[in-house]
Design a protein around this motif. Structure first.
Motif, PDB file in Angstrom:
ATOM      1  N   GLY A 114      -3.614   8.103  -4.464  1.00 57.46           N
ATOM      2  CA  GLY A 114      -3.087   9.424  -4.776  1.00 57.46           C
ATOM      3  C   GLY A 114      -3.801  10.478  -3.958  1.00 57.46           C
ATOM      4  O   GLY A 114      -5.010  10.385  -3.729  1.00 57.46           O
ATOM      5  N   LEU A 115      -3.066  11.466  -3.499  1.00 51.14           N
ATOM      6  CA  LEU A 115      -3.635  12.552  -2.697  1.00 51.14           C
ATOM      7  C   LEU A 115      -3.135  13.866  -3.281  1.00 51.14           C
ATOM      8  O   LEU A 115      -1.933  14.125  -3.306  1.00 51.14           O
ATOM      9  CB  LEU A 115      -3.197  12.383  -1.235  1.00 51.14           C
ATOM     10  N   ALA A 116      -4.062  14.681  -3.782  1.00 49.78           N
ATOM     11  CA  ALA A 116      -3.654  15.924  -4.447  1.00 49.78           C
ATOM     12  C   ALA A 116      -4.877  16.783  -4.731  1.00 49.78           C
ATOM     13  O   ALA A 116      -6.029  16.359  -4.516  1.00 49.78           O
ATOM     14  CB  ALA A 116      -2.941  15.610  -5.764  1.00 49.78           C
ATOM     15  N   LEU A 117      -4.619  17.967  -5.243  1.00 53.51           N
ATOM     16  CA  LEU A 117      -5.662  18.793  -5.833  1.00 53.51           C
ATOM     17  C   LEU A 117      -5.922  18.304  -7.256  1.00 53.51           C
ATOM     18  O   LEU A 117      -5.208  17.452  -7.785  1.00 53.51           O
ATOM     19  CB  LEU A 117      -5.224  20.254  -5.855  1.00 53.51           C
ATOM     20  N   ALA A 118      -6.955  18.846  -7.889  1.00 51.06           N
ATOM     21  CA  ALA A 118      -7.244  18.496  -9.279  1.00 51.06           C
ATOM     22  C   ALA A 118      -6.105  18.962 -10.176  1.00 51.06           C
ATOM     23  O   ALA A 118      -5.368  19.897  -9.836  1.00 51.06           O
ATOM     24  CB  ALA A 118      -8.559  19.147  -9.706  1.00 51.06           C
TER      25      ALA A 118
ATOM     26  N   LYS B 165       0.846  -1.198   0.000  1.00 45.00           N
ATOM     27  CA  LYS B 165       0.000   0.000   0.000  1.00 45.00           C
ATOM     28  C   LYS B 165       0.882   1.249   0.000  1.00 45.00           C
ATOM     29  O   LYS B 165       1.638   1.480   0.944  1.00 45.00           O
ATOM     30  CB  LYS B 165      -0.923  -0.012   1.222  1.00 45.00           C
ATOM     31  N   VAL B 166       0.763   2.015  -1.078  1.00 46.58           N
ATOM     32  CA  VAL B 166       1.630   3.173  -1.287  1.00 46.58           C
ATOM     33  C   VAL B 166       0.776   4.419  -1.485  1.00 46.58           C
ATOM     34  O   VAL B 166      -0.190   4.405  -2.251  1.00 46.58           O
ATOM     35  CB  VAL B 166       2.539   2.962  -2.513  1.00 46.58           C
ATOM     36  N   LEU B 167       1.148   5.492  -0.806  1.00 48.29           N
ATOM     37  CA  LEU B 167       0.501   6.791  -0.989  1.00 48.29           C
ATOM     38  C   LEU B 167       1.425   7.705  -1.770  1.00 48.29           C
ATOM     39  O   LEU B 167       2.605   7.843  -1.434  1.00 48.29           O
ATOM     40  CB  LEU B 167       0.191   7.425   0.371  1.00 48.29           C
ATOM     41  N   VAL B 168       0.897   8.336  -2.821  1.00 52.16           N
ATOM     42  CA  VAL B 168       1.630   9.321  -3.608  1.00 52.16           C
ATOM     43  C   VAL B 168       0.925  10.658  -3.473  1.00 52.16           C
ATOM     44  O   VAL B 168      -0.225  10.796  -3.920  1.00 52.16           O
ATOM     45  CB  VAL B 168       1.712   8.918  -5.097  1.00 52.16           C
ATOM     46  N   THR B 169       1.561  11.636  -2.852  1.00 50.78           N
ATOM     47  CA  THR B 169       0.982  12.977  -2.858  1.00 50.78           C
ATOM     48  C   THR B 169       1.406  13.679  -4.145  1.00 50.78           C
ATOM     49  O   THR B 169       2.501  13.458  -4.655  1.00 50.78           O
ATOM     50  CB  THR B 169       1.428  13.804  -1.643  1.00 50.78           C
TER      51      THR B 169
ATOM     52  N   GLU C 292       1.794   1.956   3.728  1.00 49.44           N
ATOM     53  CA  GLU C 292       3.065   1.481   4.270  1.00 49.44           C
ATOM     54  C   GLU C 292       4.220   2.393   3.866  1.00 49.44           C
ATOM     55  O   GLU C 292       5.228   2.483   4.568  1.00 49.44           O
ATOM     56  CB  GLU C 292       3.336   0.062   3.778  1.00 49.44           C
ATOM     57  N   LEU C 293       4.082   3.039   2.717  1.00 51.07           N
ATOM     58  CA  LEU C 293       5.132   3.898   2.180  1.00 51.07           C
ATOM     59  C   LEU C 293       4.487   5.144   1.595  1.00 51.07           C
ATOM     60  O   LEU C 293       3.432   5.061   0.952  1.00 51.07           O
ATOM     61  CB  LEU C 293       5.908   3.147   1.084  1.00 51.07           C
ATOM     62  N   VAL C 294       5.108   6.296   1.827  1.00 49.74           N
ATOM     63  CA  VAL C 294       4.611   7.567   1.296  1.00 49.74           C
ATOM     64  C   VAL C 294       5.684   8.188   0.401  1.00 49.74           C
ATOM     65  O   VAL C 294       6.831   8.364   0.829  1.00 49.74           O
ATOM     66  CB  VAL C 294       4.254   8.553   2.430  1.00 49.74           C
ATOM     67  N   PHE C 295       5.303   8.508  -0.834  1.00 53.99           N
ATOM     68  CA  PHE C 295       6.117   9.334  -1.719  1.00 53.99           C
ATOM     69  C   PHE C 295       5.482  10.720  -1.740  1.00 53.99           C
ATOM     70  O   PHE C 295       4.349  10.876  -2.214  1.00 53.99           O
ATOM     71  CB  PHE C 295       6.151   8.769  -3.137  1.00 53.99           C
ATOM     72  N   HIS C 296       6.215  11.715  -1.244  1.00 57.82           N
ATOM     73  CA  HIS C 296       5.659  13.065  -1.162  1.00 57.82           C
ATOM     74  C   HIS C 296       6.177  13.905  -2.313  1.00 57.82           C
ATOM     75  O   HIS C 296       7.330  14.339  -2.328  1.00 57.82           O
ATOM     76  CB  HIS C 296       6.038  13.711   0.167  1.00 57.82           C
TER      77      HIS C 296
ATOM     78  N   LEU D 237      -7.774  10.633  -4.182  1.00 57.95           N
ATOM     79  CA  LEU D 237      -8.284  11.519  -3.137  1.00 57.95           C
ATOM     80  C   LEU D 237      -7.895  12.956  -3.450  1.00 57.95           C
ATOM     81  O   LEU D 237      -6.736  13.233  -3.755  1.00 57.95           O
ATOM     82  CB  LEU D 237      -7.706  11.134  -1.768  1.00 57.95           C
ATOM     83  N   ARG D 238      -8.844  13.866  -3.370  1.00 62.49           N
ATOM     84  CA  ARG D 238      -8.567  15.275  -3.607  1.00 62.49           C
ATOM     85  C   ARG D 238      -8.514  15.985  -2.244  1.00 62.49           C
ATOM     86  O   ARG D 238      -9.549  16.285  -1.639  1.00 62.49           O
ATOM     87  CB  ARG D 238      -9.634  15.884  -4.521  1.00 62.49           C
TER      88      ARG D 238
END
Length: 363
Positions: free
Chosen positions: A45-49, A18-22, A88-92, A68-69
């Motif tokens: 993914g977590l970001a603005l449009a 499970k990876v989160l990319v902002t 588990e891992l975040v790429f910011h 996710l916005r």
């Protein structure tokens, strides 16, 4: 190196993880999501449009990515998102990334790039599932000085414009949280400093290649602000391979916390006018001219020393300047001619080249 074989890259570190990319809706973030899904990761993914039209993220159609916005500046929303996702891992990668915009919107730049990072790290503190964090900053974090072999990671941080200064601050914030909060069983953290990335799918304002592409596609004349400025030009997949190798090492417990440079091949540190000439050879009809100043300050020379990554991560760039420019221009020409995306093909070509070059992550 086709199909499911991509899952085995980076020692199979990302398959099923499970990876989160902002910042996934941006240029670099969209390419990272494409690669992570090819590796078999469960990506959020977590970001603005997206802030351009067209946008690489939208064109890719990666429906398997949980989209996710959320605004980095909203601390409560950040905490709720991480609690929901349990990565588990975040790429910011989320940021206000433009130098000239940072002069116009300095408060937004510092709010996003510094306080936004603090909100993310605070949310990570409350999310025990996070084992590793890779914070992507920039080659512009270094105090300006001409150094023969490029800036090493221990060169003093600095910044002239608000963007560069905000990213130098982000380096200090990352180091602070690593030492103050993440030192005893918390997530292992590292920062990644890359050069000027190019490649298909970038339509950002005030970036050389997108401006060149817009000029070529419309038959207009591009006005160059600083044709003598020297930059480390690299295909977007080059630093992303470094980020992924760094994430792999963090998850494996290797002693890699701290700062890392991921720059291009030596022949790809070029003045702006040389890059333009090489692109003109690939896309005849492109015209440019010098736009006299004054212009906001930008560093005259930027060059990275990547000896540490070569020595300790067995990472090195894969594509020459010629390869990088050819893949970039081929991507745009295919898109403008027939709306065809060459992103997956470029990824396959890059991985094959890394494999043929004997890089461990591509073995």
């Amino acid at each position: 190196m086709e199909g499911m074989a991509l899952n085995q890259l980076f020692g199979n570190a990302y398959f099923g993880r499970k990876v989160l990319v902002t910042g996934h809706t941006g240029f670099k973030g969209s390419w990272l999501c494409l690669w992570l899904t090819s590796l078999g990761a469960h990506v959020t993914g977590l970001a603005l449009a997206p802030n351009t039209e067209p946008a690489h993220w939208s064109l890719l159609g990666l429906d398997e990515v949980h989209d996710l916005r959320v605004d980095l500046r909203d601390g409560q929303a950040m905490r709720q998102a991480l609690q929901e996702v349990q990565p588990e891992l975040v790429f910011h990668l989320a940021a206000q990334p433009l130098v000239r915009r940072s002069y116009r919107e300095s408060l937004l730049t510092f709010d996003t790039n510094v306080l936004g990072l603090v909100h993310l790290l605070e949310a990570i503190r409350e999310t025990p599932s996070v084992h590793a964090v890779v914070n992507a900053t920039t080659d512009k974090v270094y105090a300006e000085q001409v150094i023969k072999n490029g800036y090493p990671e221990d060169h003093p941080l600095g910044g002239h414009d608000p963007y560069s200064t905000s990213k130098a601050c982000a380096e200090l914030v990352s180091d602070c949280y690593r030492k103050s909060f993440f030192f005893d069983g918390g997530p292992r953290t590292a920062t990644a400093r890359a050069g000027n990335v190019i490649g298909g799918g970038d339509w950002s304002e005030d970036r050389l290649v997108p401006d060149l592409v817009r000029a070529a596609s419309t038959g207009s004349i591009l006005q160059l602000r600083n044709p003598a400025a020297i930059r480390p030009w690299q295909h977007v997949l080059e630093p992303l391979s470094g980020y992924l190798r760094l994430g792999q090492a963090l998850l494996a417990g290797e002693p890699v916390e701290g700062a890392w440079n991921f720059g291009p091949a030596s022949d790809a540190t070029l003045p702006v006018h040389a890059l333009v000439s090489q692109i003109q050879a690939q896309w005849p009809g492109l015209r440019s001219e010098y736009l006299p100043g004054p212009h906001p300050h930008e560093a005259g020379v930027l060059q990275l020393n990547c000896a540490k990554a070569a020595r300790e991560l067995a990472w090195r760039p894969v594509w020459s300047a010629e390869d990088t420019i050819r893949h970039t221009i081929d991507w745009y020409r295919a898109y403008y001619a027939s709306s065809r995306l060459l992103s997956s093909e470029d990824l396959q070509d890059y991985v094959a080249a890394a494999h043929n070059a004997g890089l461990e992550w591509a073995a």
